[in-house]
Every structure is written in C-alpha cells, then in structure tokens.
Design an enzyme around this catalytic site. Structure first.
Site, PDB file in Angstrom:
ATOM      1  CB  SER A  21      -0.979   0.211   1.112  1.00  0.00           C
ATOM      2  OG  SER A  21      -1.585   1.411   1.252  1.00  0.00           O
ATOM      3  CE1 TYR A  67      -4.024  -1.786   4.792  1.00  0.00           C
ATOM      4  CE2 TYR A  67      -3.388   0.394   4.520  1.00  0.00           C
ATOM      5  CZ  TYR A  67      -4.050  -1.279   3.926  1.00  0.00           C
ATOM      6  OH  TYR A  67      -3.753  -1.805   1.951  1.00  0.00           O
TER       7      TYR A  67
END
Length: 272
Positions: free
Chosen positions: A134, A147
C-alpha cells in the site's frame, strides 16, 4: 494455447475487490487463475475463476491449496499475495488482539503463503511473487498507523527476500496501490469512536475522510493493468506504485522534504 502451456496464477483474497479485478483481467489475457477465500461456500455464484479455500492465518489450509495446484498442474508460475485487511483507530485504543490479527493477515500471511510455494518454484527453476502492499506503507498515517506498519513491513521484507531468491531464478516485487473504489472499508476493523475518548473528534473526522477517499478511489482495473505489466516485464522493479498522482507524489515528498515539514502536511490534510 492448451492449459499445459498457460501461465498458472494464484491470487490470495480473490473473491472481491482488487484480487477479483486482477483475476478477471488475467483470465481475459489467457492465464489460468486460482483465487482464494477463507470460505468459498459464501460465493456459490462466483463464476469468474476457481476459488480455493485458503486462510492466510492457517498453514494447513495454505498447504492444501498449494498442493491442489501442484497436483493438477505440476507447477505454479505466479503468486500474488493480495489478501489483506484494513484497520483504523487511535493506536492507544486499538485492542492488542486486533493489532496481532492485522499483522497476521497483512504480514505473516503473505510470508507463510510464499514459504509454501517456494519449494515448487525452486523445483521448476522459475517463478514470480507479487506482494500487494500500500502507498500507506511508505508513511505513518494518523489513525492508520497499524495498517501503515504492516504494509511497510512487507515492503521492507520484500527488499531483503528478493535478493535471497535471485539464485533460484525467482523474482519478487512489491506493488503499492493507493485508494481504489472497492469494498475494503466494509471489511476494515474500525476501533469505535468512543464517547469519552480524547480522540473522539479528530478520529471521527479522520475516519470519515478515509471512507470518502475509498469511495472516490480509482477504478480497480488500473491495478489489474499494472499487475499484468509487471508479469510481462522481463526484469521487474523492486517497487511499483499505482494510484492517483498526488498519492504517489506523497512518497516523493516524503523523500525530499524535512521530516517535520512533511508531518505538517499530513496533519493539515487530516485536519489535526
């Protein structure tokens, strides 16, 4: 081209979102695609490609899925570690078990699936592993810190692991998507916005901003096209970024700006 000549691909988390988009695209390009789901029975109407039962937190289910492909085809050409989970919240208020669960899915999961396919790829003397990370993994984002950490850890691990695999003609690379219009927000763990929390306003506002970003995200087809280009590349790069210009540019800014200036930009963006 008959099936023995086609490229065999395994995509973890292929039942929806980016994984499904990538799988559908590769099927159209003539690949044999297997996706995975923890519970394929929930997707009885799924007809795009074969879904195998695989939970990245369960080594026996990982081995069963890989063994099924090996027994059927004798090889596995490409692994796409796509299964992942979102998590949001003030780090102080996220339960430890949720942090562990997120790292199990986003970090240990891809490592364990990769370990399961490596003996087969070594035997066939070639292979390609694409780790879906990501853009959030390149920076610590407020209320997305866990995250960011799990995806950043996978990015760094890939840098090391790909060097260890070069002697076996096995390539490994990262592809970091930005925000795409998928159902990831629905499956994300949200720490609740607590009435008496010191983070109530800032976290609540940031949560709305994050969901708006996903809803307004790019078409997942863009990610599928990027993965196809990586597959067709003779010598894949270490890192790829896919998404809106400003999201990709944020990585460049982090590299060139003083730390506190960059931090101020992020805080302004999240209205902190």
């Amino acid at each position: 081209m008959n099936e023995t000549q086609k490229t065999i691909v395994l995509i973890t988390g292929g039942s929806s979102g980016l994984g499904k988009s990538i799988g559908v695209y590769l099927i159209k390009k003539g690949f044999v695609v297997y996706g995975t789901s923890r519970n394929p029975d929930r997707f009885k109407d799924f007809k795009d490609f074969t879904l195998l039962k695989l939970d990245v937190a369960d080594n026996s289910s990982i081995q069963s899925a890989v063994s099924f492909i090996e027994e059927k085809h004798g090889r596995l050409d490409i692994l796409i570690n796509n299964a992942g989970a979102g998590i949001t919240g003030p780090i102080e208020e996220i339960p430890e078990e949720e942090i562990v669960r997120n790292f199990t899915t986003n970090y240990f999961g891809p490592i364990n699936v990769t370990k399961a396919v490596l003996p087969l790829m070594r035997k066939q003397k070639k292979g390609l592993i694409i780790n879906v990370t990501s853009i959030a993994g390149y920076m610590g984002l407020p209320y997305r810190g866990i995250y960011s950490a799990s995806k950043g850890a996978l990015e760094i691990t890939t840098e090391a692991w790909r060097m260890e695999l070069k002697a076996f003609n096995i390539n490994m690379t990262n592809v970091a998507p930005g925000d795409f219009a998928t159902n990831i927000a629905a499956g994300r763990y949200h720490a609740p916005v607590l009435e008496n929390s010191p983070y109530k306003k800032t976290y609540g506002d940031s949560l709305q901003l994050m969901n708006d970003h996903v809803d307004a995200g790019d078409n997942p087809l863009q990610m599928a096209e990027a993965v196809y280009k990586i597959i067709k590349s003779k010598n894949p790069k270490i890192h790829y970024k896919v998404g809106a210009f400003m999201q990709k540019f944020s990585i460049v800014l982090k590299r060139i700006l003083p730390d506190k200036v960059y931090e101020k930009l992020l805080m302004n963006h999240y209205k902190l």
